[in-house]
Design a protein around this motif. Structure first.
Motif: not given
Length: 93
Positions: A31-44, A46-56
């Motif tokens: 449907t064109g949605e993007v999900f991300a998880f893992g290291s968020n170094a440099y906010e790459r 797009g999850l705000g200031p979170k450092e790591v997220t284990y859930q998409p």
């Protein structure tokens, strides 16, 4: 959180494409949605200031995305209008 056997990610459904980079995973839904998880170094991710997220988590500002790619650091997304979005450290372009 090392995993040595394949594990289903129940919250990801109807995924048509995935991209991997230094400790992060990006997933594109049909449907064109993007999900991300893992290291968020440099906010790459797009999850705000979170450092790591284990859930998409859904990247809200990316909509109508047709294709994704990831490298050592940046994440790029192409939408249905031919526009390209990029996130990450931005030291190399």
């Amino acid at each position: 959180r090392q995993q040595f056997t394949p594990t289903k990610i129940p919250s990801l459904k109807n995924i048509k494409e995935i991209a991997l980079m230094n400790g992060s995973t990006i997933a594109l839904s049909t449907t064109g949605e993007v999900f991300a998880f893992g290291s968020n170094a440099y906010e790459r991710l797009g999850l705000g200031p979170k450092e790591v997220t284990y859930q998409p988590l859904k990247i809200a500002e990316l909509k109508n995305i047709q294709s994704i790619t990831a490298g050592d650091d940046p994440v790029c997304a192409l939408n249905g209008q031919g526009e390209v979005y990029r996130r990450g450290h931005n030291t190399n372009g």
